[in-house]
Design a protein around this motif. Structure first.
Motif, PDB file in Angstrom:
ATOM      1  N   ARG A  78       0.822  -1.204   0.000  1.00  0.00           N
ATOM      2  CA  ARG A  78       0.000   0.000   0.000  1.00  0.00           C
ATOM      3  C   ARG A  78       0.862   1.262   0.000  1.00  0.00           C
ATOM      4  NH1 ARG A  78      -5.335   0.686   1.845  1.00  0.00           N
ATOM      5  NH2 ARG A  78      -5.283  -1.405   2.766  1.00  0.00           N
TER       6      ARG A  78
ATOM      7  N   GLU B 264      -5.442   0.605 -12.087  1.00  0.00           N
ATOM      8  CA  GLU B 264      -6.383   0.050 -11.124  1.00  0.00           C
ATOM      9  C   GLU B 264      -6.109   0.513  -9.700  1.00  0.00           C
ATOM     10  OE1 GLU B 264      -9.033  -1.621 -11.147  1.00  0.00           O
ATOM     11  OE2 GLU B 264      -9.195  -2.576 -13.098  1.00  0.00           O
ATOM     12  N   GLU B 265      -7.175   0.690  -8.937  1.00  0.00           N
ATOM     13  CA  GLU B 265      -7.043   0.813  -7.494  1.00  0.00           C
ATOM     14  C   GLU B 265      -6.807  -0.584  -6.925  1.00  0.00           C
ATOM     15  OE1 GLU B 265     -10.364   2.717  -5.748  1.00  0.00           O
ATOM     16  OE2 GLU B 265     -10.251   4.500  -7.034  1.00  0.00           O
ATOM     17  N   GLY B 266      -6.077  -0.646  -5.833  1.00  0.00           N
ATOM     18  CA  GLY B 266      -5.766  -1.947  -5.266  1.00  0.00           C
ATOM     19  C   GLY B 266      -4.733  -2.714  -6.061  1.00  0.00           C
ATOM     20  N   TYR B 267      -3.870  -1.975  -6.776  1.00  0.00           N
ATOM     21  CA  TYR B 267      -2.822  -2.586  -7.601  1.00  0.00           C
ATOM     22  C   TYR B 267      -1.953  -3.508  -6.764  1.00  0.00           C
ATOM     23  CZ  TYR B 267       0.990  -2.559 -11.116  1.00  0.00           C
ATOM     24  OH  TYR B 267       1.941  -2.902 -12.038  1.00  0.00           O
ATOM     25  N   TRP B 268      -1.552  -3.070  -5.605  1.00  0.00           N
ATOM     26  CA  TRP B 268      -0.692  -3.862  -4.726  1.00  0.00           C
ATOM     27  C   TRP B 268      -1.418  -5.122  -4.241  1.00  0.00           C
ATOM     28  CZ3 TRP B 268      -2.528  -4.724   0.208  1.00  0.00           C
ATOM     29  CH2 TRP B 268      -3.600  -3.909   0.612  1.00  0.00           C
ATOM     30  N   ARG B 269      -2.709  -4.980  -3.977  1.00  0.00           N
ATOM     31  CA  ARG B 269      -3.500  -6.117  -3.498  1.00  0.00           C
ATOM     32  C   ARG B 269      -3.623  -7.180  -4.582  1.00  0.00           C
ATOM     33  NH1 ARG B 269      -9.105  -6.444  -3.572  1.00  0.00           N
ATOM     34  NH2 ARG B 269      -9.203  -4.240  -4.151  1.00  0.00           N
TER      35      ARG B 269
ATOM     36  N   TYR C 142      -2.223 -11.080  -4.257  1.00  0.00           N
ATOM     37  CA  TYR C 142      -3.056 -12.264  -4.469  1.00  0.00           C
ATOM     38  C   TYR C 142      -2.493 -13.142  -5.585  1.00  0.00           C
ATOM     39  CZ  TYR C 142      -6.714  -9.805  -1.791  1.00  0.00           C
ATOM     40  OH  TYR C 142      -7.424  -9.152  -0.821  1.00  0.00           O
TER      41      TYR C 142
ATOM     42  N   PHE D 130     -12.032  -9.706  -6.767  1.00  0.00           N
ATOM     43  CA  PHE D 130     -11.141  -8.555  -6.601  1.00  0.00           C
ATOM     44  C   PHE D 130     -11.926  -7.246  -6.608  1.00  0.00           C
ATOM     45  CE2 PHE D 130      -8.491  -5.214  -8.522  1.00  0.00           C
ATOM     46  CZ  PHE D 130      -7.449  -5.178  -7.596  1.00  0.00           C
ATOM     47  N   TYR D 131     -12.917  -7.133  -7.513  1.00  0.00           N
ATOM     48  CA  TYR D 131     -13.778  -5.949  -7.528  1.00  0.00           C
ATOM     49  C   TYR D 131     -14.908  -6.172  -6.521  1.00  0.00           C
ATOM     50  CZ  TYR D 131     -11.414  -5.215 -12.016  1.00  0.00           C
ATOM     51  OH  TYR D 131     -10.474  -5.053 -13.005  1.00  0.00           O
TER      52      TYR D 131
END
Length: 681
Positions: A31, A117-122, A126, A163-164
């Motif tokens: 993050r 994308e938002e949450g690229y690190w997440r 995964y 993811f979304y």
């Protein structure tokens, strides 16, 4: 480390642990990282295992197989013992190359596709977690450790499909995949319990050698184990009746679809069956079951695929269908053929999904093929690479899909009896495959552009991922590079198993023979002592070069017919499909509704379970037992408190009275106890 043969290799446990470290780094700290650092961590975490596998490939000839490395004892409970142990043999090496090679290319592609994308690190955390569990599954030397990877890829798929998670459809798709796979996993658990009961172990080598040493064991408990394993495989590899989760998995980002469908999760069931073929060989009933399930699934999914309009859902049902071919190969005891199709499918299906993602990227999130068209010259690299995959999966020689699919059909035909019926269904399915793939090809790339006429807004989370609100645009090379590599593999990958009837040597099949057909190694011996025992009891099917060529010709013919049909309906006379749909409204509605299987499951399974859980269990258990028990406990404590309050009055004479009363009761109990004791002596 040093193997028994003196070859220097990295420890096998390092192969899965590196992606796990990538998951931890990006999951805990990502993050705060810029996207370039997140990408670097994720790519390095998948590139290092690829180098490790390459080192194994270079030193493979010098290894004593199976090459087993035991880290330590995991479980010691009485006579049952399970180790943290990893192994490498020919089958493991094939799977390692597919998982690390294709997996790395998908990671590279994702760095471009998910850039906005938002949450690229997440996402990359995964993705690395998925790789970790799949590598554990493939490298395991016993069923218990395999089950850890088996469950792990289910967890990772739930996280990636959903993811979304702010989209209700994505959240439901993730839960659906998780729940349906638990049903199959229950079968896997029951199979392991039976193995422990009959073999006292879950170690591959011990179980397989024990079966090999008892040729009189046929059917019986081996059939029971095989059938439970089939249940597990139908869940993980999306076969009838547990295929329903895979089409909905399209709610995840497109690279997730490529990873799940091509290189990892859905191939786990096929790998597990091939790994356990020693048991399946002793159960003709189990083999027939898996062959019938595979063939039925292949045809069933292909018929649904011919009417889908979402480009990713066409490919999803294609995956279900192609997995059916792999199951057919295993069901006719042609395990090497099934695994070979697994490998070639990884190439062209990963390419198809990633190319579809490039199309979606070019159209700013559009997935409906009815509003595409005319993209051939606007995104030429995507077009030519996807063309290679379309021809490969349709079975045109000399591309990879032709070789692997035709080998399965040939083995089904020469097995005789039921096998010839399955061959015919598989042949018809090959024609359907060619039709729906060329339908996708024409609708997407040919004809006039329909993107400006009927571009309806999607609520898909990827609709504005890349900030290109207007104009069709080719993808960046970080996305196109993996497409080119996969296209080369899709075109030339079939040469690894080129059949002898066409002048080849079938190198792939011969490479897997020590694991899948002829020999097994006895455990507990000195690593340098190699003892082999025959366990493949079924006679090798007899064929001929002429027969193989004739069957290959039939396959090519149906592929051409599928192409010609698609050419007429979606290029030469594009008004015909609407007319046919109107005349065959009932059949079209049945296929478009996917045979109403989801609705059937909803009515027969989901609704009764919800009724029981919401009303019966909630009313009886929640309110009656749990709430009633809570109230009873509260009132009991309250009553006891009132009694104690009476005792604690502060009056000394009252305390003396209570003390005398309890002393008298104690004396009476003691007296009657002694009296009863002496009378009963």
């Amino acid at each position: 480390m040093t193997s028994a043969s003196g070859t220097h290799l990295w420890p096998l446990w390092l192969i899965p642990i590196v992606p796990f470290i990538g998951f931890l780094v990006n999951g805990l700290l990502g993050r705060r990282f810029p996207k370039a650092v997140v990408s670097a961590v994720a790519l390095i975490a998948t590139l290092i295992p690829l180098f490790q596998v390459s080192a194994i490939v270079l030193n493979f000839r010098s290894l004593t197989l199976p090459h087993v490395e035991t880290i330590g004892t995991w479980i010691q409970a009485g006579w049952f013992h399970a180790d943290f142990a990893f192994q490498v043999d020919q089958l493991t090496l094939v799977m390692l190359c597919v998982v690390t090679g294709v997996g790395f290319l998908i990671h590279v592609y994702s760095a471009g596709y998910m850039a906005e994308e938002e949450g690229y690190w997440r996402f990359f955390a995964y993705l690395n977690l998925f790789m970790f569990f799949m590598l554990v599954l493939v490298l395991s030397a016993n069923y218990l450790l395999m089950f850890v990877g088996w469950e792990g890829v289910g967890l990772a798929s739930y996280l990636l499909i959903g993811f979304y998670f702010q989209k209700d459809s994505a959240a439901k798709a993730g839960k659906k995949a998780f729940v349906v796979n638990r049903i199959g996993d229950f079968g896997f658990l029951l199979a392991m319990f039976l193995m422990i009961a009959h073999f006292g172990t879950l170690n591959f080598g011990t179980i397989f050698s024990t079966v090999a040493a008892h040729p009189e064991w046929q059917g019986g408990f081996l059939t029971a184990i095989a059938l439970f394993l089939i249940l597990g495989a139908t869940g993980k590899s999306a076969q009838i009746p547990l295929y329903i989760w895979l089409p909905d998995a399209m709610e995840g980002p497109t690279p997730v679809s490529a990873l799940i469908h091509a290189a990892t999760m859905v191939t786990a069931g096929v790998y597990m069956v091939a790994r356990t073929h020693v048991i399946f060989d002793r159960s003709p009933f189990a083999l027939a079951t898996i062959a019938i399930i595979g063939t039925a699934t292949a045809f069933f999914a292909a018929t649904i695929g011919i009417v889908q309009t979402d480009i990713k859902r066409v490919l999803a049902y294609s995956t279900v269908s192609q997995l059916g071919y792999m199951f057919l190969g295993c069901g006719v005891a042609a395990y090497a053929s099934g695994v070979f199709h697994l490998v070639t499918h990884a190439f062209f299906k990963a390419l198809l999904f990633l190319a579809a993602g490039s199309v979606i990227h070019a159209l700013s999130g559009e997935q409906d093929m009815r509003v595409m068209g005319g993209l051939r010259k606007k995104i030429p690299v995507t077009f030519w690479t996807m063309t290679a995959a379309v021809f490969a999966i349709s079975g045109f020689p000399p591309l990879s899909g032709f070789v692997s699919k035709d080998e399965i059909l040939y083995q089904a035909f020469v097995s005789g009896g039921l096998g010839r019926v399955l061959w015919f269904v598989g042949l018809v399915t090959a024609g359907l495959t060619s039709f729906y793939m060329f339908r996708l090809w024409y609708l997407t790339f040919f004809g006039e552009s329909r993107t400006g006429k009927a571009h309806h807004a999607h609520d898909h989370a990827h609709a504005a991922d890349h900030g290109h609100a207007h104009g069709v645009h080719e993808s960046p090379w970080i996305m196109l590079g993996p497409l080119v590599i996969l296209a080369v593999l899709s075109v030339f990958g079939g040469l690894l198993g080129w059949p002898e009837a066409l002048g080849g040597s079938n190198w792939f099949g011969h490479f897997l023979e020590p694991v899948l057909q002829s020999f097994q190694y006895l455990p507990g011996l000195h690593p340098g002592t190699q003892v082999t025992v025959m366990f493949h009891n079924q006679p090798s099917p007899e064929g001929s070069r002429g027969l193989e060529l004739a069957l290959a010709g039939a396959s090519v013919l149906v592929a051409v017919l599928g192409w010609l049909t698609a050419h007429i309906l979606y290029f030469a006379k594009p008004y015909l499909p609407a007319q046919f749909a109107g005349k065959l409204r009932a059949l079209y509605s049945l296929l478009a509704g996917k045979y109403w299987v989801d609705e059937l499951y909803g009515a027969v399974v989901v609704t009764p379970v919800l009724l029981v859980s919401r009303y019966l269990l909630k009313g009886l258990i929640d309110r009656g037992v749990i709430d009633g028990g809570t109230y009873a406990a509260g009132y009991s404590v309250q009553g006891l408190g009132a009694l104690v309050a009476r005792i604690q009055s502060g009056n000394i004479r009252s305390y003396a009275g209570w003390l005398a009363l309890f002393a008298a009761v104690l004396l009476l109990v003691t007296y009657f106890g002694f009296t009863a004791h002496f009378l009963l002596r």
